[in-house]
Design an enzyme around this catalytic site. Structure first.
Site, PDB file in Angstrom:
ATOM      1  N   GLY A   1       0.829  -1.215   0.000  1.00  0.00           N
ATOM      2  CA  GLY A   1       0.000   0.000   0.000  1.00  0.00           C
ATOM      3  C   GLY A   1       0.854   1.251   0.000  1.00  0.00           C
ATOM      4  N   ALA A   2       1.954   1.218  -0.751  1.00  0.00           N
ATOM      5  CA  ALA A   2       2.954   2.291  -0.647  1.00  0.00           C
ATOM      6  C   ALA A   2       2.727   3.416  -1.644  1.00  0.00           C
ATOM      7  CB  ALA A   2       4.352   1.716  -0.832  1.00  0.00           C
ATOM      8  N   ASN A   3       1.595   3.400  -2.364  1.00  0.00           N
ATOM      9  CA  ASN A   3       1.394   4.479  -3.337  1.00  0.00           C
ATOM     10  C   ASN A   3       0.758   5.716  -2.711  1.00  0.00           C
ATOM     11  OD1 ASN A   3      -0.887   2.467  -3.426  1.00  0.00           O
ATOM     12  ND2 ASN A   3      -1.848   4.252  -4.360  1.00  0.00           N
ATOM     13  N   THR A   4       0.357   5.608  -1.436  1.00  0.00           N
ATOM     14  CA  THR A   4      -0.339   6.740  -0.817  1.00  0.00           C
ATOM     15  C   THR A   4      -0.149   6.727   0.695  1.00  0.00           C
ATOM     16  OG1 THR A   4      -2.525   7.764  -0.553  1.00  0.00           O
ATOM     17  CG2 THR A   4      -2.477   5.391  -0.686  1.00  0.00           C
ATOM     18  N   GLY A   5      -0.495   7.833   1.333  1.00  0.00           N
ATOM     19  CA  GLY A   5      -0.584   7.909   2.792  1.00  0.00           C
ATOM     20  C   GLY A   5       0.675   7.484   3.532  1.00  0.00           C
ATOM     21  N   ILE A   6       0.458   6.757   4.628  1.00  0.00           N
ATOM     22  CA  ILE A   6       1.562   6.342   5.496  1.00  0.00           C
ATOM     23  C   ILE A   6       2.559   5.474   4.728  1.00  0.00           C
ATOM     24  CG2 ILE A   6       2.133   5.008   7.568  1.00  0.00           C
ATOM     25  CD1 ILE A   6      -0.609   5.709   8.682  1.00  0.00           C
ATOM     26  N   GLY A   7       2.031   4.564   3.895  1.00  0.00           N
ATOM     27  CA  GLY A   7       2.903   3.644   3.157  1.00  0.00           C
ATOM     28  C   GLY A   7       3.905   4.382   2.289  1.00  0.00           C
TER      29      GLY A   7
ATOM     30  N   TYR B   1     -12.963  -3.515  10.016  1.00  0.00           N
ATOM     31  CA  TYR B   1     -11.600  -2.978  10.121  1.00  0.00           C
ATOM     32  C   TYR B   1     -11.043  -3.213  11.519  1.00  0.00           C
ATOM     33  CZ  TYR B   1      -8.047   0.815  10.262  1.00  0.00           C
ATOM     34  OH  TYR B   1      -6.914   1.553  10.407  1.00  0.00           O
TER      35      TYR B   1
END
Ligand SMILES: *[C@@H]1O[C@H](CO)[C@@H](O)[C@H](O)[C@H]1NC(C)=O
Length: 321
Positions: A49-55, A204
């Site tokens: 999930g590294a394309n956005t946010g924390i990642g 979640y």
């Protein structure tokens, strides 16, 4: 009554600003990645999930430290955009995209196979990708989509990459969970989408509890190896994890959040701490809070018998029959 006048009253504005400042000061972490000199030259890291946010912030930090960084993303276009951004910002060309759809166990197997073929080592695995507020959907593996993405996909991925991690000296597995796991319960029928309420963060919360339980059990199984596995709470952060929430809820979070929530960058501090800090060498099976301190997770996440059972059930659910 003039509502606009009431809400725009200077007293409101000033007191809200002061409150926000106090909250911000209070949550200033003890540890700052920019002050951490650890270099990762010669090390390989995977961030899901590294394309956005924390990642993306985590991947950016690893790239700055000179690591070979693999972004594991579902979307090719967004993944490539993140690769380009990280390469441009860090000058590190060794940043790459590999496609991974965590809702599909076949995709996880394919991804892991490729990594095992291509990579001689893997020193850091950050299981960051997650979704929340996703509607009921059963995947072709017969699993609830939220549980597949947030728990069973990362669970299988980690297990398939274990041999590679074991061969790489001082490897670290970081599971990005959340404080929400305190509201989670363990009900194994959830994995199949049964007895679940949808629409917001219930699935979640449950899935994030399973993250910690299975990470702890993994840490126990890895004792005697050089691989550590820890869970982390990044803080309450405004990110795309809320993309499936109703628009009114997103609006509220976004307006209040600007004042009170952490930015994605601040949210990346505790996962980065687990992945690179000297202080975490040899520490395993622990839960790290958003201020990078050791913390106790919910009682359910500290039950060893439950952990053994949960891990075995997840193994069965993700094994090829
Ligand atoms: C999920 O956890 C959050 C944070 O603890 C909590 O506010 C929320 O009510 C929980 N949701 C459910 C459905 O339990």
């Amino acid at each position: 009554m003039q509502w606009t006048a009431l809400f725009c009253h200077p007293l409101w504005v000033v007191s809200t600003a002061v409150l926000a400042m106090v909250v911000r000061l209070q949550r200033r972490g003890r540890w700052d990645p920019r002050a951490c000199p650890v270099q990762l030259k010669g090390k390989t890291a995977i961030v899901t999930g590294a394309n956005t946010g924390i990642g993306k912030c985590i991947a950016l930090d690893f790239a700055r430290r000179g690591a070979r960084v693999i972004l594991a993303c579902r979307s090719e276009s967004r993944g490539l955009a993140a690769v380009k951004e990280i390469r441009d910002k860090t000058g590190n060309p060794d940043v790459h995209l590999r496609l991974l759809d965590l809702t599909s166990l076949d995709s996880v197997r394919e991804f892991a196979k490729k990594i095992m073929e291509e990579e001689p080592a893997l020193h850091i695995l950050v299981n960051n990708a997650a979704i929340s507020g996703f509607p009921r959907q059963i995947t072709k593996d017969g699993l609830d989509a939220t549980f597949a993405t947030n728990h069973l996909g990362p669970f299988l991925l980690t297990n398939l990459l274990l041999d590679l991690l074991k061969r790489s000296v001082l490897a670290r597995i970081v599971s990005v969970s959340t404080i929400n796991h305190w509201k989670g319960v363990v009900d194994f029928s959830h994995f199949h989408g049964e007895n679940l309420k949808y629409g917001w963060d219930q699935a979640y919360n449950h899935s994030k509890l399973h993250n910690i339980i299975c990470t702890n059990e993994l840490a126990r199984r890895l004792q005697g190896t050089d691989v550590t596995a820890n869970s982390v709470h990044p803080g309450v952060v405004l990110t795309d994890v809320m993309r499936y929430y109703p628009s009114m809820v997103r609006f509220l979070f976004n307006t209040i959040g600007i004042l009170f929530f952490k930015s994605a960058n601040e949210g990346s501090f505790s996962p980065i701490y687990c992945a690179v800090a000297e202080e975490m060498v040899g520490i395993t099976g622990k839960y790290i809070d958003s201020d990078c301190s050791l913390s106790l997770p919910a009682p359910l996440a500290r039950d060893p018998a439950l952990a053994v059972k949960d891990f075995e059930i997840c193994e069965r659910l993700t094994s090829k029959l």
